[in-house]
Design a protein around this motif. Structure first.
Motif, PDB file in Angstrom:
ATOM      1  N   VAL A   1       0.836  -1.206   0.000  1.00  0.00           N
ATOM      2  CA  VAL A   1       0.000   0.000   0.000  1.00  0.00           C
ATOM      3  C   VAL A   1       0.867   1.250   0.000  1.00  0.00           C
ATOM      4  N   ILE A   2       1.921   1.245   0.792  1.00  0.00           N
ATOM      5  CA  ILE A   2       2.834   2.400   0.826  1.00  0.00           C
ATOM      6  C   ILE A   2       3.500   2.573  -0.536  1.00  0.00           C
ATOM      7  N   ALA A   3       3.872   1.460  -1.176  1.00  0.00           N
ATOM      8  CA  ALA A   3       4.501   1.536  -2.495  1.00  0.00           C
ATOM      9  C   ALA A   3       3.540   2.122  -3.525  1.00  0.00           C
ATOM     10  N   VAL A   4       2.256   1.775  -3.438  1.00  0.00           N
ATOM     11  CA  VAL A   4       1.269   2.320  -4.382  1.00  0.00           C
ATOM     12  C   VAL A   4       1.171   3.827  -4.208  1.00  0.00           C
ATOM     13  N   PHE A   5       1.177   4.289  -2.973  1.00  0.00           N
ATOM     14  CA  PHE A   5       1.073   5.730  -2.737  1.00  0.00           C
ATOM     15  C   PHE A   5       2.350   6.472  -3.137  1.00  0.00           C
ATOM     16  N   LEU A   6       3.511   5.893  -2.864  1.00  0.00           N
ATOM     17  CA  LEU A   6       4.762   6.579  -3.176  1.00  0.00           C
ATOM     18  C   LEU A   6       5.082   6.556  -4.672  1.00  0.00           C
ATOM     19  N   LEU A   7       4.917   5.408  -5.302  1.00  0.00           N
ATOM     20  CA  LEU A   7       5.290   5.275  -6.711  1.00  0.00           C
ATOM     21  C   LEU A   7       4.158   5.653  -7.654  1.00  0.00           C
ATOM     22  N   GLY A   8       2.973   5.449  -7.226  1.00  0.00           N
ATOM     23  CA  GLY A   8       1.831   5.723  -8.094  1.00  0.00           C
ATOM     24  C   GLY A   8       1.494   4.498  -8.933  1.00  0.00           C
ATOM     25  N   PRO A   9       0.277   4.444  -9.412  1.00  0.00           N
ATOM     26  CA  PRO A   9      -0.151   3.269 -10.181  1.00  0.00           C
ATOM     27  C   PRO A   9       0.517   3.190 -11.549  1.00  0.00           C
ATOM     28  N   ASP A  10       1.097   4.257 -12.051  1.00  0.00           N
ATOM     29  CA  ASP A  10       1.740   4.227 -13.368  1.00  0.00           C
ATOM     30  C   ASP A  10       3.093   3.513 -13.320  1.00  0.00           C
ATOM     31  N   LYS A  11       3.903   3.826 -12.294  1.00  0.00           N
ATOM     32  CA  LYS A  11       5.262   3.288 -12.220  1.00  0.00           C
ATOM     33  C   LYS A  11       5.340   1.966 -11.465  1.00  0.00           C
ATOM     34  N   LEU A  12       4.321   1.613 -10.703  1.00  0.00           N
ATOM     35  CA  LEU A  12       4.369   0.420  -9.857  1.00  0.00           C
ATOM     36  C   LEU A  12       4.612  -0.863 -10.662  1.00  0.00           C
ATOM     37  N   PRO A  13       3.945  -1.114 -11.786  1.00  0.00           N
ATOM     38  CA  PRO A  13       4.209  -2.362 -12.527  1.00  0.00           C
ATOM     39  C   PRO A  13       5.652  -2.472 -13.031  1.00  0.00           C
ATOM     40  N   SER A  14       6.243  -1.355 -13.483  1.00  0.00           N
ATOM     41  CA  SER A  14       7.624  -1.430 -13.967  1.00  0.00           C
ATOM     42  C   SER A  14       8.594  -1.707 -12.815  1.00  0.00           C
ATOM     43  N   TYR A  15       8.349  -1.102 -11.651  1.00  0.00           N
ATOM     44  CA  TYR A  15       9.214  -1.363 -10.505  1.00  0.00           C
ATOM     45  C   TYR A  15       9.032  -2.781  -9.986  1.00  0.00           C
ATOM     46  N   ALA A  16       7.823  -3.306 -10.051  1.00  0.00           N
ATOM     47  CA  ALA A  16       7.593  -4.694  -9.637  1.00  0.00           C
ATOM     48  C   ALA A  16       8.332  -5.647 -10.577  1.00  0.00           C
ATOM     49  N   ALA A  17       8.332  -5.342 -11.874  1.00  0.00           N
ATOM     50  CA  ALA A  17       9.060  -6.175 -12.825  1.00  0.00           C
ATOM     51  C   ALA A  17      10.569  -6.113 -12.556  1.00  0.00           C
ATOM     52  N   LYS A  18      11.076  -4.925 -12.246  1.00  0.00           N
ATOM     53  CA  LYS A  18      12.503  -4.789 -11.932  1.00  0.00           C
ATOM     54  C   LYS A  18      12.850  -5.579 -10.669  1.00  0.00           C
ATOM     55  N   LEU A  19      11.987  -5.539  -9.673  1.00  0.00           N
ATOM     56  CA  LEU A  19      12.217  -6.290  -8.433  1.00  0.00           C
ATOM     57  C   LEU A  19      12.226  -7.787  -8.726  1.00  0.00           C
ATOM     58  N   GLY A  20      11.313  -8.237  -9.574  1.00  0.00           N
ATOM     59  CA  GLY A  20      11.272  -9.651  -9.942  1.00  0.00           C
ATOM     60  C   GLY A  20      12.541 -10.092 -10.650  1.00  0.00           C
ATOM     61  N   ARG A  21      13.045  -9.249 -11.570  1.00  0.00           N
ATOM     62  CA  ARG A  21      14.291  -9.569 -12.259  1.00  0.00           C
ATOM     63  C   ARG A  21      15.474  -9.608 -11.296  1.00  0.00           C
ATOM     64  N   LEU A  22      15.499  -8.678 -10.335  1.00  0.00           N
ATOM     65  CA  LEU A  22      16.576  -8.650  -9.346  1.00  0.00           C
ATOM     66  C   LEU A  22      16.572  -9.930  -8.508  1.00  0.00           C
ATOM     67  N   VAL A  23      15.392 -10.343  -8.055  1.00  0.00           N
ATOM     68  CA  VAL A  23      15.297 -11.558  -7.236  1.00  0.00           C
ATOM     69  C   VAL A  23      15.726 -12.769  -8.062  1.00  0.00           C
ATOM     70  N   ARG A  24      15.307 -12.849  -9.323  1.00  0.00           N
ATOM     71  CA  ARG A  24      15.682 -13.951 -10.199  1.00  0.00           C
ATOM     72  C   ARG A  24      17.199 -13.978 -10.424  1.00  0.00           C
ATOM     73  N   THR A  25      17.800 -12.808 -10.631  1.00  0.00           N
ATOM     74  CA  THR A  25      19.249 -12.720 -10.832  1.00  0.00           C
ATOM     75  C   THR A  25      20.002 -13.179  -9.592  1.00  0.00           C
ATOM     76  N   LEU A  26      19.561 -12.736  -8.413  1.00  0.00           N
ATOM     77  CA  LEU A  26      20.208 -13.157  -7.172  1.00  0.00           C
ATOM     78  C   LEU A  26      20.084 -14.659  -6.971  1.00  0.00           C
ATOM     79  N   ARG A  27      18.936 -15.221  -7.294  1.00  0.00           N
ATOM     80  CA  ARG A  27      18.744 -16.661  -7.172  1.00  0.00           C
ATOM     81  C   ARG A  27      19.673 -17.412  -8.123  1.00  0.00           C
ATOM     82  N   ASP A  28      19.840 -16.890  -9.352  1.00  0.00           N
ATOM     83  CA  ASP A  28      20.746 -17.517 -10.313  1.00  0.00           C
ATOM     84  C   ASP A  28      22.199 -17.455  -9.834  1.00  0.00           C
ATOM     85  N   TYR A  29      22.588 -16.328  -9.235  1.00  0.00           N
ATOM     86  CA  TYR A  29      23.940 -16.216  -8.681  1.00  0.00           C
ATOM     87  C   TYR A  29      24.163 -17.250  -7.574  1.00  0.00           C
TER      88      TYR A  29
END
Length: 129
Positions: A15-43
């Motif tokens: 909820v805090i992320a929705v208010f801070l980032l806004g509904p426009d940027k939230l999906p792109s940041y969620a995708a970046k977070l997913g890629r980061l977690v996947r990269t760390l898991r691969d490492y």
């Protein structure tokens, strides 16, 4: 790793992320977070595979839970060391050889002639101090 992270806390962060980032940027940041977690898991998986390759068959024999630093309990280690069932082999006691007089004096007596007066004082060099 995230033992104190409950569903309510994750919902609050979302909820805090929705208010801070806004509904426009939230999906792109969620995708970046997913890629980061996947990269760390691969490492992490790559490091595990490399360790298996370098250690060979000994990798499966290692008790990894025993090497976990969170399992370190100094009280348990001391207790196990003190209550060890196998008695340790006692080291032989070596008694020092007792002489009637210091070695310096005995050497000095051997070097001194019997007719000369004996100087039993410690040698002193006035230039050294």
């Amino acid at each position: 790793m995230f033992n104190g992270l409950s569903f309510e806390k994750l919902l609050l962060v979302g909820v805090i992320a929705v208010f801070l980032l806004g509904p426009d940027k939230l999906p792109s940041y969620a995708a970046k977070l997913g890629r980061l977690v996947r990269t760390l898991r691969d490492y992490a998986d790559g490091a595990k595979v490399r360790m298996k390759e370098e250690m060979g068959p000994e990798f499966d024999e290692v008790d990894w839970k025993k090497l976990d630093p969170r399992q370190y309990d100094p009280r348990r280690i001391i207790r196990e060391a003190l209550l060890d069932d196998a008695p340790a082999a006692a080291a032989p006691v070596v008694k020092p050889v007792s002489r009637p007089e210091p070695a310096y004096l005995s050497r000095k007596k051997d070097a001194v002639q019997p007719d000369a007066p004996q100087d039993l004082s410690t040698p002193y060099d006035s230039e050294s101090t």
